[in-house]
Write an enzyme that holds these catalytic residues in place. Structure first.
Site, PDB file in Angstrom:
ATOM      1  N   LYS A 242       4.734  -4.597  12.285  1.00  0.00           N
ATOM      2  CA  LYS A 242       5.024  -3.463  11.392  1.00  0.00           C
ATOM      3  C   LYS A 242       6.418  -3.592  10.801  1.00  0.00           C
ATOM      4  CE  LYS A 242       5.539   0.529   9.529  1.00  0.00           C
ATOM      5  NZ  LYS A 242       4.706   1.379   8.673  1.00  0.00           N
ATOM      6  N   CYS A 296      11.061   5.314   5.762  1.00  0.00           N
ATOM      7  CA  CYS A 296      10.668   4.052   6.404  1.00  0.00           C
ATOM      8  C   CYS A 296      11.705   2.946   6.204  1.00  0.00           C
ATOM      9  CB  CYS A 296       9.317   3.604   5.874  1.00  0.00           C
ATOM     10  SG  CYS A 296       8.119   4.934   5.793  1.00  0.00           S
TER      11      CYS A 296
HETATM   12  N1  SAJ Z   1      11.551   0.172  -4.200  1.00  0.00           N
HETATM   13  C1  SAJ Z   1      12.384  -0.559  -5.064  1.00  0.00           C
HETATM   14  N2  SAJ Z   1      11.870  -1.688  -5.643  1.00  0.00           N
HETATM   15  C2  SAJ Z   1      10.592  -2.121  -5.399  1.00  0.00           C
HETATM   16  C3  SAJ Z   1       9.769  -1.366  -4.491  1.00  0.00           C
HETATM   17  C4  SAJ Z   1      10.268  -0.210  -3.919  1.00  0.00           C
HETATM   18  O1  SAJ Z   1      13.533  -0.219  -5.313  1.00  0.00           O
HETATM   19  O2  SAJ Z   1      10.206  -3.143  -5.975  1.00  0.00           O
HETATM   20  C5  SAJ Z   1      12.090   1.394  -3.566  1.00  0.00           C
HETATM   21  C6  SAJ Z   1      11.239   2.648  -3.818  1.00  0.00           C
HETATM   22  O3  SAJ Z   1      11.619   3.259  -5.022  1.00  0.00           O
HETATM   23  C7  SAJ Z   1      11.597   3.516  -2.607  1.00  0.00           C
HETATM   24  C8  SAJ Z   1      11.767   2.489  -1.507  1.00  0.00           C
HETATM   25  O4  SAJ Z   1      12.003   1.222  -2.149  1.00  0.00           O
HETATM   26  O5  SAJ Z   1      12.813   4.200  -2.814  1.00  0.00           O
HETATM   27  C9  SAJ Z   1      10.566   2.362  -0.580  1.00  0.00           C
HETATM   28  O6  SAJ Z   1       9.451   2.234  -1.378  1.00  0.00           O
HETATM   29  P1  SAJ Z   1       8.024   1.764  -0.766  1.00  0.00           P
HETATM   30  O7  SAJ Z   1       7.105   1.546  -1.889  1.00  0.00           O
HETATM   31  O8  SAJ Z   1       8.218   0.696   0.192  1.00  0.00           O
HETATM   32  O9  SAJ Z   1       7.513   3.041  -0.053  1.00  0.00           O
HETATM   33  P2  SAJ Z   1       7.460   3.701   1.387  1.00  0.00           P
HETATM   34  O10 SAJ Z   1       8.744   3.563   2.067  1.00  0.00           O
HETATM   35  O11 SAJ Z   1       6.927   5.050   1.133  1.00  0.00           O
HETATM   36  O12 SAJ Z   1       6.315   2.871   2.151  1.00  0.00           O
HETATM   37  C10 SAJ Z   1       6.600   1.743   2.903  1.00  0.00           C
HETATM   38  C11 SAJ Z   1       5.420   0.804   2.702  1.00  0.00           C
HETATM   39  N3  SAJ Z   1       5.716  -0.451   3.314  1.00  0.00           N
HETATM   40  C12 SAJ Z   1       5.388  -1.596   2.686  1.00  0.00           C
HETATM   41  O13 SAJ Z   1       4.842  -1.607   1.598  1.00  0.00           O
HETATM   42  C13 SAJ Z   1       5.707  -2.864   3.415  1.00  0.00           C
HETATM   43  C14 SAJ Z   1       4.179   1.433   3.332  1.00  0.00           C
HETATM   44  O14 SAJ Z   1       3.116   0.530   3.267  1.00  0.00           O
HETATM   45  C15 SAJ Z   1       4.477   1.754   4.815  1.00  0.00           C
HETATM   46  O15 SAJ Z   1       3.376   2.289   5.462  1.00  0.00           O
HETATM   47  C16 SAJ Z   1       5.613   2.732   4.828  1.00  0.00           C
HETATM   48  O16 SAJ Z   1       6.753   2.109   4.277  1.00  0.00           O
HETATM   49  C17 SAJ Z   1       5.880   3.132   6.274  1.00  0.00           C
HETATM   50  O17 SAJ Z   1       5.401   4.213   6.627  1.00  0.00           O
HETATM   51  O18 SAJ Z   1       6.441   2.363   7.001  1.00  0.00           O
END
Ligand code: SAJ
Length: 470
Positions: A242, A296
């Site tokens: 994870k 996360c």
């Molecule tokens: N972000 C960027 N650039 C990107 C992708 C995201 O700046 O290219 C930013 C987003 O705007 C946000 C942050 O990163 O602020 C996190 O975004 P995220 O899409 O990772 O969203 P979370 O944190 O809601 O979800 C993540 C996901 N993890 C992965 O994709 C590996 C989700 O699948 C997990 O279940 C979740 O964490 C968790 O609960 O751990």
């Protein structure tokens, strides 16, 4: 159900799921006789309870918040930004498959499976705060029945299940793991904003202290949720999996942000670069922006960093990635200052309209949102801030009332900042925006939703993260 089967399943239930077979589990799930308790009815716990109920289990959710328990029992759900969840809760409460209580014993003592879904944030010192998980372990251990199985879905560091949670349950229950009860890690892998669909499609990872327990937990997720299950060697491996997937994402976002800071100096469009790279089969595109927020990614790294440091290993890259991502809001503030200077203005005394406060698109969630730091810094530099976010209309966020419309927020603004790439902003009408802002205005697109050339063409002093053409 014939007498014989009934008496056999009662005895089985009395002796607990751990002593039964996978077929028993499936039979009992079919007959609605499999009991699942879910500890914590938050953004992961409530959908978990609802999908298991919808999958045939008899589910009791536990939460310390009275209003959440009452809302659930009246079929209500506050996560209106989770497609399908409100209906799922209403339907399963309606057919008495799902109920909630704030009396843990009431739910746990008759449960075959107890699923722990409580938050694991980080504290001010960026150390993991496992207090909620430890409290859930105590509560579970105190009422766990013989033959029950405990499943930890909360995200935790590798080894925390074996070294912290297991001893607490053994001590509280007076029972022995692997003999009298089972313990498994099955970390949630759901994307906030799309959780119900994810819970029914994304393969799950199960690692437990005993193969029989792994088999039964795997059968539970396969049968009730219809998902594939990958069996990991043990709980610490499941938790490492994870964290690896989340840290892989955080590090790659940091790399995208680093490219952005570099390419700004060379006048190269970072989004153009990443989109082109994404045509290569083994390039996974991540995009620069305001920073990394949410419950996360900003915290998960520290679960591994802390365990690594304890083991005398410094995870340099993971730590550096956190630093780079945490610096992005300050970079956005620098871009605002520069863009305003280009039109002869300063942050002090300017009206800055910020579009999007959520930590990511499509969710009503500001946990560790990078936009908060942008707003806080600009306000402390003397700007007046107006906010617009379709998920928070009419509410107060960061101590500021959220405007009812984009127009209201951007009226006479000296600068407009796009903080979150909500769908509505992907089709931002720049021409209309230019009419509502002040004459000489700046446009800082921290999520690169708009066309730089169109913005500059409309007279905006334009900046994007990774897009600086001056
Ligand atoms: N972000 C960027 N650039 C990107 C992708 C995201 O700046 O290219 C930013 C987003 O705007 C946000 C942050 O990163 O602020 C996190 O975004 P995220 O899409 O990772 O969203 P979370 O944190 O809601 O979800 C993540 C996901 N993890 C992965 O994709 C590996 C989700 O699948 C997990 O279940 C979740 O964490 C968790 O609960 O751990």
């Amino acid at each position: 159900m014939s007498e014989v089967v009934h008496s056999r399943s009662v005895t089985r239930r009395q002796s607990g799921i751990l002593s039964g077979s996978v077929n028993d589990l499936k039979t009992r799930l079919k007959s609605g006789d499999l009991r699942v308790a879910v500890v914590g009815l938050g953004r992961i716990g409530l959908p978990t309870a609802a999908v298991f109920a919808d999958g045939g289990a008899s589910v009791t959710g536990i939460d310390i918040r009275r209003e959440v328990v009452e809302a659930t029992n009246s079929g209500k759900c506050s996560f209106t930004d989770e497609p399908g969840l409100p209906e799922l809760v209403r339907r399963n409460v309606g057919r008495r498959r799902l109920r909630a209580t704030f009396d843990p014993a009431d739910a746990i003592e008759s449960a075959d499976f107890v699923i722990i879904c409580v938050p694991t944030p980080i504290d001010q010192a960026k150390a993991p705060d496992y207090s909620a998980v430890m409290a859930a372990a105590k509560t579970t251990g105190a009422s766990l029945r013989k033959g029950g199985i405990v499943i930890v879905e909360s995200t935790i560091g590798p080894g925390i299940a074996e070294e912290m949670i297991l001893p607490i349950i053994e001590e509280k229950s007076g029972m022995k793991v692997g003999v009298d009860f089972g313990l498994a890690s099955c970390p949630e892998r759901s994307d906030p904003g799309n959780i119900v669909a994810n819970m029914r499609s994304v393969p799950r990872i199960v690692g437990s202290t005993a193969p029989k327990c792994t088999e039964l937990v795997a059968a539970l997720y396969e049968s009730a949720l219809g998902v594939k299950v990958i069996k990991a060697s043990n709980p610490k491996t499941a938790n490492a999996i994870k964290l690896t997937e989340n840290l892989y994402r955080d590090v790659n976002i940091a790399l995208a942000n680093e490219f952005a800071l570099l390419f700004e100096e060379f006048g190269i469009d970072t989004v153009e670069v990443i989109k082109a790279c994404a045509t290569k089969y083994n390039f996974m595109p991540h995009y620069p922006g305001t920073g990394v927020g949410g419950p996360c990614l900003p915290s998960n790294s520290y679960y591994l960093i802390v365990e690594g440091l304890k083991a005398g290993n410094i995870p340099y890259l993971i730590r550096l990635a956190r630093e780079i991502n945490d610096r992005m809001p300050d970079h956005v503030v620098e871009l605002v200052s520069e863009a305003l200077n280009d039109v002869g203005k300063t942050v002090r005394g300017s009206k800055v309209a910020v579009l999007g406060v959520a930590y990511k698109p499509g969710v009503k969630d500001i946990q560790l949102s990078p936009v908060e730091r942008v707003v806080g810094r600009l306000a402390s530099m003397g700007a007046s801030i107006s906010l617009y976010d379709p998920m928070f209309i009419g509410e107060n966020v960061f101590g500021i009332p959220v405007c009812r419309s984009l127009e209201e927020a951007s009226r006479d603004a000296d600068c407009v900042v796009v903080g979150t790439a909500h769908k509505e902003f992907e089709t931002l009408d720049l021409r209309r925006l230019a009419k509502s802002t002040s004459k000489k205005a700046a446009f800082v697109d921290a999520r690169n939703v708009a066309d730089p050339k169109e913005a500059a063409g409309l007279g905006f002093s334009y900046r994007g993260v990774g897009r600086k053409f001056v």
